[in-house]
Enzyme design. Structure first.
Site, short mmCIF file in Angstrom:
data_model
loop_
_atom_site.label_atom_id
_atom_site.label_comp_id
_atom_site.label_asym_id
_atom_site.label_seq_id
_atom_site.Cartn_x
_atom_site.Cartn_y
_atom_site.Cartn_z
N SER A 1 0.80 -1.21 0.00
CA SER A 1 0.00 0.00 0.00
C SER A 1 0.84 1.27 0.00
CB SER A 1 -0.95 -0.07 1.20
OG SER A 1 -1.96 0.89 1.11
N ASP B 1 10.37 5.66 -9.87
CA ASP B 1 9.93 6.17 -11.18
C ASP B 1 10.50 7.53 -11.50
OD1 ASP B 1 8.51 3.86 -11.41
OD2 ASP B 1 6.54 4.81 -11.65
N LYS C 1 -0.76 -4.19 -3.25
CA LYS C 1 -2.07 -3.61 -2.95
C LYS C 1 -2.14 -2.23 -3.58
CE LYS C 1 -5.31 -2.24 0.60
NZ LYS C 1 -5.43 -0.86 0.11
#
Length: 465
Positions: free
Chosen positions: A330, A341, A355
Site C-alpha cells: 500500500s 519512477d 495492494k
C-alpha cells in the site's frame, strides 16, 4: 509541508491505503458532497447533462444509477421472512440486518468491509499510533480466518514469533465463522491480559498455539541509525499521522551525525503494511525536487487525484536506496514507486505485496462505518501495481532455514482481489519476506555503487550479474 495538491482539499472523505485493520485518514477540511442516507457520496452529474432516466414498471422515470432493483428486494424480504419465521431458533432483527449489510460487502474485494462502532473507533485510534492489543496487521480471509500481513516492530506479536504470512484460525480456542466480517476485535483487550492464537504456518504440518500478552501498543513508526560514517539508515514501520514529521526529525539527526550532509541513505520499508497516504506523499516530497508522486482513479470524480512534488530535497541529492519485501504494501508501495519512477532511488529486496487499491471510509450516522474500495492508484510512470507489486531493481533472496519455509503470499493470492493490469506478466512470481541484517548490508553495498544494470542478489546480499 505544503503539497501541490493537498489531500484535504481533494478528498472530503478519509482516503486510506493499508491492510486490515487500516489507518484512519485526516478529517476533511471542507464540507463533504451530498450524501445518501447511508453516508455514501453521490456521483455528481456532469455539467450540462441531465441525469439518465429509465422507465420503471409503473412508467415513471428513475435515475439509472440509483434505481432500486425491486425484484431483488422482494427476494431479500422473502428470505428474511423465512429466516424470521422458520429458523430453528429466534433471530434478532438487528443481528439479521447487520449480517445482511456485511453481506453486501463480503464478495466485493478483500478490502471492502463493514466496521461496527467499536471497529470504527479502533480504526481511528490506530492513526494516532497507540492502542491496546498485540500489534499485528491483518487481512480477513473468505473462510473468516485472519492472515498476518506483518507483525509491527517491537510489539507482543513480534516478540511472540508471529510472522508475515501466518494465518490465525482461532482466538482463545474459538474458530472463526465465514460471515463474521471483521473479526479481529478479540485481539484487543486490557494490557497484561493474555490471548491464545491458533496459527497455521506454511512449512509446519499442524496448527499450533501461541500465547500473546496484550499491552498498550505505541508504535514508533520511524527509527534511525548510522550504518557507516556518512551512510544513514531509516526504518519506517508504518505510515501514521506523525510519520512524515518523525521522518524529517530523524533525517536531520542523521545529517548532524554525518557532519551536516549524508553520503547516502537506506530507507527500510520491509513488512511495512502501509497506512496514511498523506504521510507517504509527504516523505516522497521531502526527497524529490519535482515530478509526480502518485495518482488515483475511480468511477466518480471525487476518487480522482494527482499529487506532485514541490521543490526541495532534504537529502540534497545524496544517493538513496529503498529496501522492500513481500510484506511491503500500500503506502509503502506508493513511496517506493514514486522514488524509483522519478529516478531518485534504486529499489532493492523482494517484490512487494501489490495492494494498489484505495479505500474510502464512509461514516454512518449510528457510529458505524463502511470501508469501500473506490479507486486504484498509479505510480508516476502511469502503471498500476495492483496484484503485481513493485519489482525491485536488485533482487535479494531470503536465506532458507530448515523447518521455517518462507510463505509466498501477495494481493494476487487473495480470493476476490481486484484484477491487476499486469498480474499475469512473466516474472511476476510472489516475493519473499526478508528478515535480519543481511538485506540491510546488501542495501548498503548497493548504495555505494553508481547506477548500474539490474542485478540479482543471492542470500546474504552477494550480487549476481
Amino acid at each position: 509541508m505544503s503539497l501541490r495538491h493537498p489531500l484535504r482539499s481533494l478528498l472530503p472523505l478519509a482516503l486510506a491505503l493499508g491492510a486490515v485493520p487500516a489507518w484512519a485518514q485526516d478529517p476533511p477540511a471542507k464540507p463533504a458532497p451530498p450524501a445518501s442516507e447511508t453516508g455514501q457520496p453521490q456521483a455528481p452529474t456532469p455539467a450540462g447533462e441531465a441525469p439518465s432516466k429509465k422507465k420503471n414498471a409503473a412508467g415513471k422515470g428513475e435515475d439509472s444509477e440509483s434505481k432500486v432493483p425491486i425484484e431483488e428486494i422482494r427476494r431479500y424480504v422473502a428470505v428474511y421472512n423465512a429466516v424470521k419465521q422458520a429458523y430453528v431458533e429466534p433471530v434478532d432483527d438487528a443481528k439479521l440486518m447487520h449480517s445482511a449489510i456485511r453481506g453486501l460487502l463480503f464478495d466485493l474485494d478483500p478490502h471492502s468491509v463493514y466496521l461496527d462502532k467499536v471497529a470504527a473507533e479502533d480504526f481511528d485510534e490506530q492513526s494516532r499510533g497507540a492502542y491496546d492489543g498485540i500489534g499485528v496487521e491483518l487481512q480477513r480471509q473468505p473462510d473468516g480466518s485472519l492472515r498476518v500481513i506483518s507483525p509491527i516492530d517491537d510489539t507482543p506479536a513480534a516478540r511472540a514469533g508471529i510472522k508475515a504470512g501466518d494465518v490465525i484460525t482461532a482466538i482463545d480456542g474459538k474458530p472463526f465463522k465465514v460471515d463474521e466480517g471483521d473479526n479481529s476485535g478479540p485481539l484487543r483487550g486490557a494490557p497484561g491480559s493474555k490471548v491464545v492464537l491458533t496459527i497455521v504456518r506454511e512449512g509446519r504440518d499442524k496448527p499450533f498455539d501461541l500465547t500473546v500478552v496484550r499491552e498498550t501498543i505505541r508504535v514508533a513508526s520511524v527509527k534511525s541509525r548510522m550504518l557507516e560514517p556518512g551512510y544513514g539508515y531509516l526504518r519506517v514501520a508504518a505510515f501514521q499521522a506523525d510519520t512524515a514529521a518523525d521522518f524529517e526529525t530523524q533525517l536531520e539527526k542523521l545529517k548532524a551525525q554525518a557532519g551536516g550532509k549524508l553520503r547516502g541513505l537506506v530507507i527500510d520499508l520491509r513488512s511495512n503494511p502501509g497506512g496514511l497516504l498523506t504521510s507517504a506523499v509527504q516523505i516522497a516530497d521531502d526527497l524529490l525536487e519535482k515530478g509526480k508522486i502518485v495518482s488515483t482513479r475511480g468511477r466518480i470524480a471525487i476518487s480522482d487525484a494527482e499529487f506532485g512534488a514541490t521543490p526541495g530535497d532534504r537529502l540534497d541529492g545524496a544517493p538513496l536506496v529503498v529496501l522492500v519485501d513481500a510484506g511491503s504494501a500500500s503506502a509503502s508501495e506508493v513511496l517506493a514507486g514514486a522514488l524509483r519512477d522519478n529516478g531518485r532511488a534504486r529499489v532493492i529486496g523482494s517484490r512487494t505485496f501489490g495492494k494498489g487499491s484505495v479505500q474510502t471510509v464512509l461514516p454512518l450516522d449510528n457510529g458505524d462505518s463502511v470501508k469501500l474500495t473506490t479507486a486504484r492508484y498509479y505510480t508516476p510512470s502511469g502503471k498500476s501495481i495492483q496484484a503485481l507489486g513493485i519489482v525491485p531493481d536488485v533482487v535479494v533472496r531470503a536465506a532458507k532455514r530448515d523447518g521455517d519455509e518462507r510463505p509466498s503470499y501477495t494481493e494476487a493470492t487473495l480470493p476476490g482481489h481486484l484484477h491487476g493490469d499486469e498480474e499475469d506478466a512473466p516474472g511476476s512470481n510472489a516475493g519473499e519476506v526478508l528478515e535480519g541484517e543481511a538485506p540491510i548490508a546488501a542495501a548498503l553495498a548497493e548504495l555505494k555503487k553508481p547506477a548500474a544494470p539490474k542485478p540479482v542478489a543471492d542470500a546474504g546480499g552477494t550480487a549476481r550479474r
